[in-house]
Design an enzyme around this catalytic site. Sequence first.
Site, mmCIF file in Angstrom:
data_model
loop_
_atom_site.group_PDB
_atom_site.id
_atom_site.type_symbol
_atom_site.label_atom_id
_atom_site.label_comp_id
_atom_site.label_asym_id
_atom_site.label_seq_id
_atom_site.Cartn_x
_atom_site.Cartn_y
_atom_site.Cartn_z
ATOM 1 N N GLU A 1 0.822 -1.215 0.000
ATOM 2 C CA GLU A 1 0.000 0.000 0.000
ATOM 3 C C GLU A 1 0.851 1.259 0.000
ATOM 4 O O GLU A 1 0.403 2.308 -0.461
ATOM 5 C CB GLU A 1 -0.920 0.013 1.227
ATOM 6 C CG GLU A 1 -1.982 -1.086 1.229
ATOM 7 C CD GLU A 1 -2.878 -1.012 2.454
ATOM 8 O OE1 GLU A 1 -2.893 0.052 3.122
ATOM 9 O OE2 GLU A 1 -3.546 -2.014 2.756
ATOM 10 N N ALA A 2 2.066 1.166 0.529
ATOM 11 C CA ALA A 2 2.934 2.348 0.611
ATOM 12 C C ALA A 2 4.368 1.978 0.255
ATOM 13 O O ALA A 2 4.903 0.983 0.757
ATOM 14 C CB ALA A 2 2.886 2.952 2.007
#
Length: 331
Positions: free
Chosen positions: A24-25
Site C-alpha cells: 500500500e505504501a
Amino acid sequence: MNSAKPASQLLSPHNVRDLLDSIEAFLFDCDGLAPTHFCLPLQIPFFLQLQCDLCHLGVIWKGDKLIDGVPETLDLLRSKGKKLVFVTNNSTKSRRQYAKKFQSLGISVNENEIFSSSFAAAMFLKVNSFPSEKKVYVIGGEGILEELQLAGFTGLGGPEDGKKIAEWKSDCLFEHDKSVGAVVVGLDPYINYYKLQYGTLCIRENPGCLFIATNRDAVGHMTDLQEWPGAGCMVAAICGSTQKEPVVVGKPSTFMMEFLLQKFDVPCSKMCMVGDRLDTDILFGQNSGCKTLLVFSGVTTESILQDPSNNIQPDYFTDKISDILKSLEHN
C-alpha cells in the site's frame, strides 16, 4: 528445522504484480545530498565543489539530475493508489528544502511525504515532551536547526560554530549554555574542536542532557569517485569524549517507522522500503517488518549483494526503480 531467509529475487514481469498487489505504501530512500555549495568547506576549490555537487548517487536522483524513468514510475504508483514516502538519513536539509529539490526536478512532492533524519530528531524531542524552555545544541547543518524551530525548540550551534576556535589556556574556562537539554549530532562538514568541546560539556555537565544522533552512517558517496566520512564519524567523536551512546533516530533505527505508522495508518507488512544501501535502507525495512527492494543505482552493487560475507538480503533487487514500470509493461 531450516529457518533461513528466502533468497532475494530479481524483480521481473513474473513477480512485480505480486509485489504491487501486496503493498500500500512505498518508502523511497533519497539520501543523496542535494547539490549545494554550502555543504563543503569554503577553502575547497570551486572545480572540486562543482564535481562533488553533480555526482551524488542514489535512488531518485544523481546530483541535480533524475535517474531515468523516475517520474513515470512514481506517477504509475500514485495512479494505482499507492502512498509514496521519501525517507532520508541526510540531516543537512529540512523537509522544506527537500520539497524544493523535488519541485526543481519536476516532481510534485509535498513536505508531509518527506521524512528526513533532521525532522526525526525534532519529532523525537516532541513526542518525548522535551521542555520548550530547554535549548538544543546542534553539531550538523541548517536542516536540523530549521526542523527544531518548526517544532517549537531553540537550536544553537550548527554551521555558525564552524568558524569558532577553542583555545587551550590555563586561565580560560570554556563556557557553555547550562540550559541546553539535548545535543543533536548529524553530518557536519564544518566539524571542529570547538563543537566537540561544546557538545561534550553539555552532555557531561548539564543534568539529564540527551545525546541524539541523526544516523551512524560510517561513510557516504558524496562524490562518485570516492567515499567520504559520514555522520557516524561525528557521532563516534562525541561517544568517545562523553563515554555515552546516543539515541539514533535515522535509518536503520525504527523510530522513523513508528512515526510513519501513526501518520499513514498502513501496517509495516503493507510497506516496501526501496533503497540503495544494505546497511541502512534494507536493514531499516527488515527491522520494521517491511518488504524490501534494493536498487543498484547508488551505493550497493550486485557483487556486494552476492558476496558470501553479506548477510543482509532484500526481498527483491533490480538495477533502478524504473524497472517496476518496465516489468509491468512486459507482464
